[in-house]
Design a protein around this motif. Structure first.
Motif, short mmCIF file in Angstrom:
data_model
loop_
_atom_site.label_atom_id
_atom_site.label_comp_id
_atom_site.label_asym_id
_atom_site.label_seq_id
_atom_site.Cartn_x
_atom_site.Cartn_y
_atom_site.Cartn_z
N ASN A 198 0.83 -1.21 0.00
CA ASN A 198 0.00 0.00 0.00
C ASN A 198 0.86 1.26 0.00
O ASN A 198 0.54 2.24 -0.68
N ASN A 199 1.96 1.25 0.75
CA ASN A 199 2.88 2.39 0.74
C ASN A 199 3.50 2.58 -0.65
O ASN A 199 3.60 3.69 -1.15
N ARG A 200 3.92 1.48 -1.23
CA ARG A 200 4.52 1.53 -2.57
C ARG A 200 3.51 2.05 -3.59
O ARG A 200 3.84 2.86 -4.46
N LEU A 201 2.25 1.60 -3.49
CA LEU A 201 1.20 2.05 -4.39
C LEU A 201 0.98 3.56 -4.24
O LEU A 201 0.81 4.27 -5.24
N SER A 202 1.01 4.03 -3.03
CA SER A 202 0.84 5.46 -2.79
C SER A 202 1.96 6.26 -3.47
O SER A 202 1.72 7.31 -4.08
N GLN A 203 3.18 5.76 -3.37
CA GLN A 203 4.31 6.42 -4.03
C GLN A 203 4.13 6.40 -5.55
O GLN A 203 4.40 7.40 -6.23
N LEU A 204 3.70 5.26 -6.07
CA LEU A 204 3.49 5.15 -7.52
C LEU A 204 2.42 6.13 -8.00
O LEU A 204 2.55 6.70 -9.09
N THR A 243 2.88 12.89 -11.58
CA THR A 243 3.96 13.73 -12.10
C THR A 243 4.16 13.55 -13.60
O THR A 243 4.46 14.51 -14.30
N VAL A 244 3.98 12.33 -14.10
CA VAL A 244 4.25 12.06 -15.51
C VAL A 244 2.99 12.02 -16.37
O VAL A 244 3.06 11.73 -17.57
N ALA A 245 1.83 12.28 -15.77
CA ALA A 245 0.58 12.20 -16.52
C ALA A 245 0.51 13.25 -17.64
O ALA A 245 -0.05 12.99 -18.70
N ARG A 246 1.10 14.41 -17.40
CA ARG A 246 1.10 15.48 -18.41
C ARG A 246 2.47 16.16 -18.41
O ARG A 246 3.05 16.37 -17.35
N VAL A 247 2.93 16.44 -19.59
CA VAL A 247 4.17 17.20 -19.73
C VAL A 247 3.95 18.27 -20.80
O VAL A 247 3.01 18.20 -21.59
N GLU A 300 9.79 9.54 -16.37
CA GLU A 300 9.68 8.09 -16.26
C GLU A 300 8.64 7.61 -17.26
O GLU A 300 7.78 8.37 -17.69
N ASN A 301 8.70 6.34 -17.58
CA ASN A 301 7.76 5.75 -18.51
C ASN A 301 6.40 5.57 -17.81
O ASN A 301 6.27 4.74 -16.91
N PRO A 302 5.37 6.34 -18.22
CA PRO A 302 4.07 6.23 -17.55
C PRO A 302 3.46 4.83 -17.62
O PRO A 302 2.88 4.36 -16.65
N GLN A 303 3.63 4.15 -18.76
CA GLN A 303 3.05 2.82 -18.89
C GLN A 303 3.72 1.82 -17.95
O GLN A 303 3.05 0.98 -17.36
N ALA A 304 5.03 1.93 -17.79
CA ALA A 304 5.73 1.04 -16.87
C ALA A 304 5.26 1.28 -15.43
O ALA A 304 5.06 0.32 -14.68
N LEU A 305 5.07 2.53 -15.08
CA LEU A 305 4.57 2.85 -13.74
C LEU A 305 3.16 2.31 -13.55
O LEU A 305 2.83 1.74 -12.50
N LEU A 306 2.31 2.48 -14.55
CA LEU A 306 0.94 1.99 -14.49
C LEU A 306 0.91 0.47 -14.38
O LEU A 306 0.14 -0.09 -13.59
N ASP A 307 1.75 -0.21 -15.14
CA ASP A 307 1.82 -1.66 -15.07
C ASP A 307 2.24 -2.12 -13.67
O ASP A 307 1.67 -3.07 -13.13
N GLU A 308 3.23 -1.46 -13.09
CA GLU A 308 3.68 -1.81 -11.75
C GLU A 308 2.57 -1.58 -10.73
O GLU A 308 2.34 -2.40 -9.83
N ALA A 309 1.84 -0.48 -10.87
CA ALA A 309 0.73 -0.18 -9.96
C ALA A 309 -0.35 -1.25 -10.06
O ALA A 309 -0.89 -1.70 -9.04
N GLU A 310 -0.65 -1.69 -11.26
CA GLU A 310 -1.67 -2.73 -11.44
C GLU A 310 -1.22 -4.06 -10.85
O GLU A 310 -2.03 -4.79 -10.28
N ARG A 311 0.08 -4.38 -10.97
CA ARG A 311 0.60 -5.60 -10.34
C ARG A 311 0.46 -5.50 -8.81
O ARG A 311 0.08 -6.48 -8.15
N LEU A 312 0.77 -4.34 -8.26
CA LEU A 312 0.64 -4.15 -6.82
C LEU A 312 -0.81 -4.29 -6.37
O LEU A 312 -1.10 -4.91 -5.35
N LEU A 313 -1.73 -3.70 -7.13
CA LEU A 313 -3.15 -3.81 -6.79
C LEU A 313 -3.60 -5.27 -6.78
O LEU A 313 -4.36 -5.68 -5.89
N ALA A 314 -3.14 -6.05 -7.74
CA ALA A 314 -3.50 -7.47 -7.79
C ALA A 314 -2.93 -8.21 -6.58
O ALA A 314 -3.61 -9.06 -5.98
#
Length: 150
Positions: free
Chosen positions: A14-20, A26-30, A38-52
């Motif tokens: 949960n802490n890691r997810l909060s950080q993600l 931060t990377v949603a808009r530039v 950072e690669n937004p898709q890689a971050l999103l993939d990691e967040a989804e793995r954590l949620l699972a």
């Protein structure tokens, strides 16, 4: 894996997810023409793995808590009772603190406020709830460190 280990892993996830989430924000808009740090898709993939993983841990913890006994009640019942005792202690303590609050008067003509309840009795009830909370929490922790997760 013990219940306590699963609880620790869930808290860490949960802490890691909060950080993600913060990093994703931060990377949603530039600015046009810039690349995200950072690669937004890689971050999103990691967040989804954590949620699972969190979902799996919660399911297994809940399943275990519904079956394991703490004294003569299930862990689920013990956790509900522990939460109740904590809320009760807080309620009684806050009410006693409010009733005990002093208000200095500088002249005799100023309004005098008095407590409407027995503050000592409230504090005694809060202390009893706190003691029961600590005893129950100790039992819960002992079971958490000695029970395998289902």
């Amino acid at each position: 894996m013990l219940i306590s280990e699963a609880l620790a892993e869930r808290a860490e996830a949960n802490n890691r997810l909060s950080q993600l989430k913060g990093r994703l924000a931060t990377v949603a808009r530039v600015q046009e023409g810039d690349a995200p740090d950072e690669n937004p898709q890689a971050l999103l993939d990691e967040a989804e793995r954590l949620l699972a993983r969190i979902e799996e841990l919660v399911r297994r913890i809940n399943l275990t808590n519904a079956q394991v006994m703490v004294g003569e009640m299930t862990m689920t019942e013990a956790l509900a009772q522990r939460d109740h005792l904590l809320a009760k202690r807080r309620l009684l303590t806050e009410f006693a603190d409010r009733a005990a609050a002093r208000q200095d008067r500088y002249t005799v003509s100023e309004v005098k406020y008095v407590a409407t309840v027995d503050i000592r009795a409230l504090r005694s009830r809060a202390d009893e709830a706190s003691k029961r909370y600590r005893e129950l929490d100790l039992l819960i922790q002992q079971v958490n460190w000695s029970t395998q997760l289902l």
